[in-house]
Design a protein around this motif. Structure first.
Motif, mmCIF file in Angstrom:
data_model
loop_
_atom_site.group_PDB
_atom_site.id
_atom_site.type_symbol
_atom_site.label_atom_id
_atom_site.label_comp_id
_atom_site.label_asym_id
_atom_site.label_seq_id
_atom_site.Cartn_x
_atom_site.Cartn_y
_atom_site.Cartn_z
ATOM 1 N N ILE A 199 0.689 -1.104 0.044
ATOM 2 C CA ILE A 199 -0.079 0.023 0.042
ATOM 3 C C ILE A 199 0.890 1.222 0.016
ATOM 4 N N PHE A 200 0.585 2.055 -0.845
ATOM 5 C CA PHE A 200 1.416 3.473 -1.107
ATOM 6 C C PHE A 200 0.461 4.676 -0.699
ATOM 7 N N LEU A 201 0.967 5.312 0.247
ATOM 8 C CA LEU A 201 0.207 6.502 0.728
ATOM 9 C C LEU A 201 1.006 7.662 0.569
ATOM 10 N N PRO A 202 1.193 8.289 -0.795
ATOM 11 C CA PRO A 202 1.935 9.545 -1.007
ATOM 12 C C PRO A 202 1.422 10.874 -0.099
ATOM 13 N N ALA A 232 -0.640 -4.099 -5.625
ATOM 14 C CA ALA A 232 -0.057 -2.677 -5.306
ATOM 15 C C ALA A 232 -1.527 -2.006 -5.102
ATOM 16 N N VAL A 233 -1.534 -1.176 -4.053
ATOM 17 C CA VAL A 233 -2.615 -0.233 -3.991
ATOM 18 C C VAL A 233 -2.107 1.183 -3.672
ATOM 19 N N TRP A 234 -2.415 2.132 -4.519
ATOM 20 C CA TRP A 234 -1.932 3.641 -4.513
ATOM 21 C C TRP A 234 -3.114 4.144 -3.931
ATOM 22 N N LEU A 235 -2.998 4.829 -2.913
ATOM 23 C CA LEU A 235 -4.034 5.923 -2.355
ATOM 24 C C LEU A 235 -3.921 7.253 -2.664
ATOM 25 N N CYS A 236 -4.648 7.587 -3.643
ATOM 26 C CA CYS A 236 -4.285 9.087 -4.039
ATOM 27 C C CYS A 236 -5.027 10.066 -2.908
ATOM 28 N N MET A 237 -4.292 11.140 -2.709
ATOM 29 C CA MET A 237 -4.789 12.150 -1.931
ATOM 30 C C MET A 237 -6.021 13.075 -2.781
ATOM 31 N N ASN A 238 -6.706 13.665 -1.846
ATOM 32 C CA ASN A 238 -7.783 14.277 -2.430
ATOM 33 C C ASN A 238 -8.040 15.796 -1.906
ATOM 34 N N ASP A 239 -6.897 16.334 -1.866
ATOM 35 C CA ASP A 239 -6.993 17.801 -1.650
ATOM 36 C C ASP A 239 -6.538 18.712 -2.458
ATOM 37 N N GLU A 240 -7.567 19.481 -2.760
ATOM 38 C CA GLU A 240 -7.290 20.305 -3.818
ATOM 39 C C GLU A 240 -6.394 21.522 -3.674
ATOM 40 N N GLU A 241 -6.049 21.811 -2.331
ATOM 41 C CA GLU A 241 -5.150 22.895 -2.040
ATOM 42 C C GLU A 241 -3.689 22.381 -2.089
ATOM 43 N N ARG A 242 -3.531 21.134 -2.163
ATOM 44 C CA ARG A 242 -2.018 20.251 -2.093
ATOM 45 C C ARG A 242 -1.820 19.635 -3.209
ATOM 46 N N ASN A 266 -4.367 -1.416 -7.960
ATOM 47 C CA ASN A 266 -5.668 -0.660 -7.438
ATOM 48 C C ASN A 266 -5.251 0.930 -7.449
ATOM 49 N N ILE A 267 -5.769 1.733 -8.137
ATOM 50 C CA ILE A 267 -5.566 3.297 -7.577
ATOM 51 C C ILE A 267 -6.824 3.449 -6.775
ATOM 52 N N VAL A 268 -6.953 4.142 -5.876
ATOM 53 C CA VAL A 268 -7.994 4.887 -5.080
ATOM 54 C C VAL A 268 -7.926 6.022 -5.100
ATOM 55 N N HIS A 269 -8.887 6.685 -5.703
ATOM 56 C CA HIS A 269 -8.692 7.960 -5.825
ATOM 57 C C HIS A 269 -10.288 8.548 -5.193
#
Length: 185
Positions: free
Chosen positions: A97-100, A141-151, A179-182
């Motif tokens: 799991i990737f948590l950038p 592989a699971v890539w958890l995308c961030m969902n912050d418009e300001e960052r 898996n790309i989780v957005h």
């Protein structure tokens, strides 16, 4: 194979790095020391077949193995940017799991941020190498995308290109699922 070397205090060389020394013993008189040297953690025989086509990957893993054997990656583990799930996927594959989002953002000085991204990359490649190359296992592989418009993502396009080019084809062959989780807003 590890060897044992007798060293007397008069002709003792500079100390051996901690990663290369497995134990040290002194006799009662203190006149000689037996030092058991182990193979360097960077001497991973599974890297040799990948060397010709993926020299950057091999160097990355070697550096990661040396850090792991020495100072370790406690700082990166504490950031929680990369995890190995304790629970396999439905097909029994290890899940990475990737948590950038947990990487530092642009409020930190660039040099410090780049150092952390580099250490996180070394850590992830080192852990992946153990499962995918050494143990010859498939993975998810699971890539958890961030969902912050300001960052914006702390991973620049240069990092993406370098990482993709350095990754051996073997990783793509053994990838069972990506898996790309957005999440939506």
């Amino acid at each position: 194979m590890p060897t044992i070397t007798e060293i007397t205090p008069a002709d003792a060389p500079a100390p051996t790095p901690a990663a290369a020394t497995s134990s040290t013993k002194a006799d009662d008189a203190g006149s000689s020391v037996a030092v058991e040297l182990s193979d360097s953690p960077a001497d991973d025989p599974t890297l040799e077949p990948l060397k010709a086509d993926n020299p950057n990957y091999c160097e990355t893993v070697r550096r990661g193995l040396l850090i792991e054997a020495g100072e370790g990656f406690a700082d990166i583990e504490a950031m929680d940017v990369f995890r190995i799930s304790k629970i396999p996927d439905n097909d029994g594959r290890t899940v990475f799991i990737f948590l950038p989002e947990n990487l530092p953002d642009y409020q930190m000085p660039r040099a410090a941020r780049d150092e952390i991204v580099e250490r996180a990359t070394l850590y992830a490649f080192t852990q992946l190498h153990k499962h995918v190359v050494r143990e010859q296992r498939e993975y998810t592989a699971v890539w958890l995308c961030m969902n912050d418009e300001e960052r914006w993502s702390p991973l620049p396009m240069k990092w993406w290109r370098r990482t993709y080019k350095a990754t051996p084809r073997l990783f793509m062959e053994r990838l069972g699922m990506l898996n790309i989780v957005h999440p939506s807003l």
